[in-house]
Design a protein around this motif. Structure first.
Motif, PDB file in Angstrom:
ATOM      1  N   HIS A   1      -2.699   9.423  -9.574  1.00 18.98           N
ATOM      2  CA  HIS A   1      -3.434   9.281 -10.828  1.00 18.98           C
ATOM      3  C   HIS A   1      -4.412   8.110 -10.770  1.00 18.98           C
ATOM      4  O   HIS A   1      -5.073   7.791 -11.738  1.00 18.98           O
ATOM      5  CB  HIS A   1      -2.463   9.092 -11.997  1.00 18.98           C
ATOM      6  CG  HIS A   1      -1.672   7.825 -11.908  1.00 18.98           C
ATOM      7  ND1 HIS A   1      -0.639   7.656 -11.033  1.00 18.98           N
ATOM      8  CD2 HIS A   1      -1.806   6.641 -12.557  1.00 18.98           C
ATOM      9  CE1 HIS A   1      -0.153   6.429 -11.159  1.00 18.98           C
ATOM     10  NE2 HIS A   1      -0.842   5.794 -12.069  1.00 18.98           N
ATOM     11  N   THR A   2      -4.460   7.417  -9.622  1.00 14.97           N
ATOM     12  CA  THR A   2      -5.294   6.229  -9.516  1.00 14.97           C
ATOM     13  C   THR A   2      -5.858   6.122  -8.103  1.00 14.97           C
ATOM     14  O   THR A   2      -5.252   6.626  -7.145  1.00 14.97           O
ATOM     15  CB  THR A   2      -4.481   4.958  -9.858  1.00 14.97           C
ATOM     16  OG1 THR A   2      -5.283   3.807  -9.572  1.00 14.97           O
ATOM     17  CG2 THR A   2      -3.178   4.857  -9.068  1.00 14.97           C
ATOM     18  N   GLU A   3      -7.031   5.457  -7.997  1.00 13.89           N
ATOM     19  CA  GLU A   3      -7.586   5.224  -6.649  1.00 13.89           C
ATOM     20  C   GLU A   3      -6.901   4.040  -5.983  1.00 13.89           C
ATOM     21  O   GLU A   3      -7.159   3.744  -4.826  1.00 13.89           O
ATOM     22  CB  GLU A   3      -9.084   4.914  -6.768  1.00 13.89           C
ATOM     23  CG  GLU A   3      -9.907   6.113  -7.211  1.00 13.89           C
ATOM     24  CD  GLU A   3     -11.293   5.710  -7.698  1.00 13.89           C
ATOM     25  OE1 GLU A   3     -11.639   4.504  -7.644  1.00 13.89           O
ATOM     26  OE2 GLU A   3     -12.020   6.604  -8.140  1.00 13.89           O
ATOM     27  N   ARG A   4      -6.054   3.333  -6.728  1.00 14.73           N
ATOM     28  CA  ARG A   4      -5.377   2.177  -6.124  1.00 14.73           C
ATOM     29  C   ARG A   4      -4.345   2.654  -5.100  1.00 14.73           C
ATOM     30  O   ARG A   4      -3.622   3.617  -5.374  1.00 14.73           O
ATOM     31  CB  ARG A   4      -4.683   1.338  -7.207  1.00 14.73           C
ATOM     32  CG  ARG A   4      -5.690   0.685  -8.128  1.00 14.73           C
ATOM     33  CD  ARG A   4      -5.026  -0.296  -9.060  1.00 14.73           C
ATOM     34  NE  ARG A   4      -6.040  -0.983  -9.843  1.00 14.73           N
ATOM     35  CZ  ARG A   4      -5.852  -2.124 -10.470  1.00 14.73           C
ATOM     36  NH1 ARG A   4      -4.690  -2.723 -10.413  1.00 14.73           N
ATOM     37  NH2 ARG A   4      -6.820  -2.685 -11.160  1.00 14.73           N
ATOM     38  N   PRO A   5      -4.256   1.992  -3.955  1.00 11.46           N
ATOM     39  CA  PRO A   5      -3.348   2.472  -2.904  1.00 11.46           C
ATOM     40  C   PRO A   5      -1.884   2.109  -3.170  1.00 11.46           C
ATOM     41  O   PRO A   5      -1.294   1.290  -2.474  1.00 11.46           O
ATOM     42  CB  PRO A   5      -3.882   1.780  -1.645  1.00 11.46           C
ATOM     43  CG  PRO A   5      -4.559   0.551  -2.141  1.00 11.46           C
ATOM     44  CD  PRO A   5      -5.031   0.809  -3.535  1.00 11.46           C
ATOM     45  N   ASN A   6      -1.310   2.704  -4.212  1.00 10.00           N
ATOM     46  CA  ASN A   6       0.082   2.420  -4.560  1.00 10.00           C
ATOM     47  C   ASN A   6       0.969   3.616  -4.254  1.00 10.00           C
ATOM     48  O   ASN A   6       0.491   4.720  -4.071  1.00 10.00           O
ATOM     49  CB  ASN A   6       0.188   2.082  -6.058  1.00 10.00           C
ATOM     50  CG  ASN A   6      -0.435   0.745  -6.370  1.00 10.00           C
ATOM     51  OD1 ASN A   6      -0.404  -0.170  -5.547  1.00 10.00           O
ATOM     52  ND2 ASN A   6      -1.029   0.622  -7.540  1.00 10.00           N
ATOM     53  N   TRP A   7       2.276   3.377  -4.257  1.00 10.12           N
ATOM     54  CA  TRP A   7       3.215   4.486  -4.119  1.00 10.12           C
ATOM     55  C   TRP A   7       3.394   5.153  -5.484  1.00 10.12           C
ATOM     56  O   TRP A   7       3.557   4.465  -6.494  1.00 10.12           O
ATOM     57  CB  TRP A   7       4.574   3.980  -3.627  1.00 10.12           C
ATOM     58  CG  TRP A   7       4.547   3.439  -2.230  1.00 10.12           C
ATOM     59  CD1 TRP A   7       4.618   2.132  -1.858  1.00 10.12           C
ATOM     60  CD2 TRP A   7       4.426   4.193  -1.011  1.00 10.12           C
ATOM     61  NE1 TRP A   7       4.534   2.016  -0.486  1.00 10.12           N
ATOM     62  CE2 TRP A   7       4.419   3.275   0.060  1.00 10.12           C
ATOM     63  CE3 TRP A   7       4.310   5.560  -0.730  1.00 10.12           C
ATOM     64  CZ2 TRP A   7       4.320   3.674   1.390  1.00 10.12           C
ATOM     65  CZ3 TRP A   7       4.205   5.944   0.605  1.00 10.12           C
ATOM     66  CH2 TRP A   7       4.219   5.015   1.637  1.00 10.12           C
ATOM     67  N   GLY A   8       3.378   6.485  -5.513  1.00  7.02           N
ATOM     68  CA  GLY A   8       3.610   7.209  -6.765  1.00  7.02           C
ATOM     69  C   GLY A   8       5.095   7.447  -6.972  1.00  7.02           C
ATOM     70  O   GLY A   8       5.622   7.330  -8.080  1.00  7.02           O
ATOM     71  N   SER A   9       5.782   7.798  -5.890  1.00  2.00           N
ATOM     72  CA  SER A   9       7.239   7.899  -5.954  1.00  2.00           C
ATOM     73  C   SER A   9       7.786   7.460  -4.601  1.00  2.00           C
ATOM     74  O   SER A   9       7.141   7.684  -3.558  1.00  2.00           O
ATOM     75  CB  SER A   9       7.679   9.322  -6.278  1.00  2.00           C
ATOM     76  OG  SER A   9       7.559  10.124  -5.140  1.00  2.00           O
TER      77      SER A   9
END
Ligand code: HEM
Length: 404
Positions: free
Chosen positions: A387-395
């Motif tokens: 849901h975001t361009e930020r390089p984060n983990w979604g799950s």
């Protein structure tokens, strides 16, 4: 109006840009629905006055007390049902732990302490986070704004007004001499309600300020925890001696978490706008309609500062004098993160006593995960956030307990 984007990269130029008083915050203009007039977007004298007022809550002695006395209980209570179930999604667990942390600092009461209450606050905070980082959202932005407005209304009714009413009553008792000052809650909402510095703060801004605190602290801490867990687990598997050292030497474990923080700044960029025509530290001229993009992620991987292997995780790297191991991840200059020492702890001095050292919430949280045998779930691989361009983990599904 055409906006020209000017990118600043490299560690030194980025550092100087963040310290430049002629550059004002601009990353959150798009997220004004939740971020308008909150501390992070203020500039100059207005920012200084609000920061000084709120700084009363963010003192090292209180962080130490929080880390040693309050956090261990919150952490184990929140983790216990997941440890018993043998599994969790680290993103969800991270938000649950850190939401309690930031609610304590922001001054939002959770009187029921029920699962339903936690779920409700968590959903609101997730919505605030999405609103604040709207600039990087890949969803329909107007739709997100509507959701945030609805979340703010629900927050006001269910959490904010009751918390404010309780604090006003306590402050009244304190004014009447019925309550010692030491018994007042130590949080941002109390400081704002007390407002000894007499800063003008309309009711809607005060509520957004508290909503901002809730999301700023929990979003970044939850993501940092997931990245740190992943990096330490991956490094430990490839370097068994370091895995053993992380388990027995908490100062080394803290160093490993700082290395992970360097590689994953909460926001990969900071945005600024010139308040008058000026020259950037790179030598480029910049005008008031320009957007200055400070590339924190690339600054933190600057080989001239962090070495030839700056791109990769290496907790043994030698840092130049004066460069913090987390690079620019907590920002620098007037907007330096108020939660830095709370989350990252303090840097150990040579004579540091490991028993009383302040390690920070992220190292402590990651340490607790490893102590409970946490490991990635091989049947459900972690997925990046979409849901975001930020390089984060979604799950990030994990298992607890001894592996078979
Ligand atoms: C790993 C966790 C965290 C990271 C990486 C992080 C990062 C940052 C960064 C980079 C900034 C400055 C942004 C800019 O200059 O544009 C900032 C500001 C801020 N952070 Fe954090 N943060 C974290 C946790 C927290 C926590 C736990 C709290 C509060 C409990 C917090 C409260 C704030 C506040 C209030 C500001 C605004 C300061 C100002 O504008 O004067 N942060 N944070």
């Amino acid at each position: 109006m055409t906006v020209t984007s000017l990118t600043v990269d490299g560690y030194r130029n980025s550092l100087e840009s963040l310290r430049e008083p002629l550059l004002a915050q601009s990353l959150y203009d798009e997220g004004a629905v939740i971020m308008a007039d909150v501390l992070l977007v203020l500039h100059g004298a207005e920012h200084r006055a609000r920061r000084l007022l709120e700084l009363k809550v963010f003192r090292r002695d209180f962080f130490r007390y929080y880390e040693h006395e309050l956090f261990p209980a919150t952490l184990s209570q929140t983790m216990q049902p997941f440890v018993e179930a043998g599994q969790a999604d680290l993103i969800d667990l991270g938000y649950r732990v850190t939401m309690n942390l930031t609610a304590d600092f922001a001054g939002i009461d959770r009187p029921l302490r029920s699962a339903q209450e936690t779920e409700q606050l968590l959903a609101l905070v997730m919505s605030f986070s999405e609103g604040a980082t709207l600039v990087h959202s890949t969803r329909d932005k107007e739709q997100v704004r509507q959701e945030v407005r609805a979340a703010l209304k629900a927050f006001e009714r269910s959490f904010y007004q009751p918390s404010l009413t309780r604090r006003r009553a306590l402050l009244e008792r304190w004014r009447q001499g019925e309550l010692p000052e030491a018994d007042l809650p130590r949080d941002v909402l109390t400081v704002l309600a007390q407002n000894e510095d007499r800063i003008e703060l309309p009711a809607d801004i005060m509520m957004r300020e508290i909503a901002f605190y809730l999301q700023a602290g929990s979003h970044s801490t939850a993501n940092a925890t997931a990245h740190a867990f992943h990096d330490l687990f991956t490094w430990g598997r490839a370097h068994p001696q370091d895995a053993a050292r992380m388990a027995s030497d908490p100062l080394f474990q803290q160093r490993c978490v700082h290395e992970s923080l360097r590689l994953h700044p909460a926001s990969p960029v900071a945005w600024r706008k010139p308040t008058c025509p000026m020259q950037l530290p790179t030598g480029q001229p910049a005008g008031v309609t320009d957007r200055v993009i400070v590339d924190l992620a690339s600054a933190n991987r600057d080989r001239a500062v962090f070495g030839a292997d700056a791109e990769v995780f290496n907790p043994h790297r030698v840092l130049p004098e004066g460069v913090p191991p987390w690079g620019l991840t907590f920002g620098v200059g007037v907007h330096t993160c108020l939660g830095r020492d709370l989350d990252g702890g303090v840097l150990p001095r040579e004579d540091c006593d490991p028993a009383s050292h302040q390690y920070g919430i992220v190292p402590l949280f990651v340490r607790a995960l490893f102590e409970h045998g946490a490991r990635p779930d091989p049947a459900r691989p972690a997925k990046p956030a979409n849901h975001t361009e930020r390089p984060n983990w979604g799950s990030y599904p994990i298992l607890f307990g001894a592996s078979e």
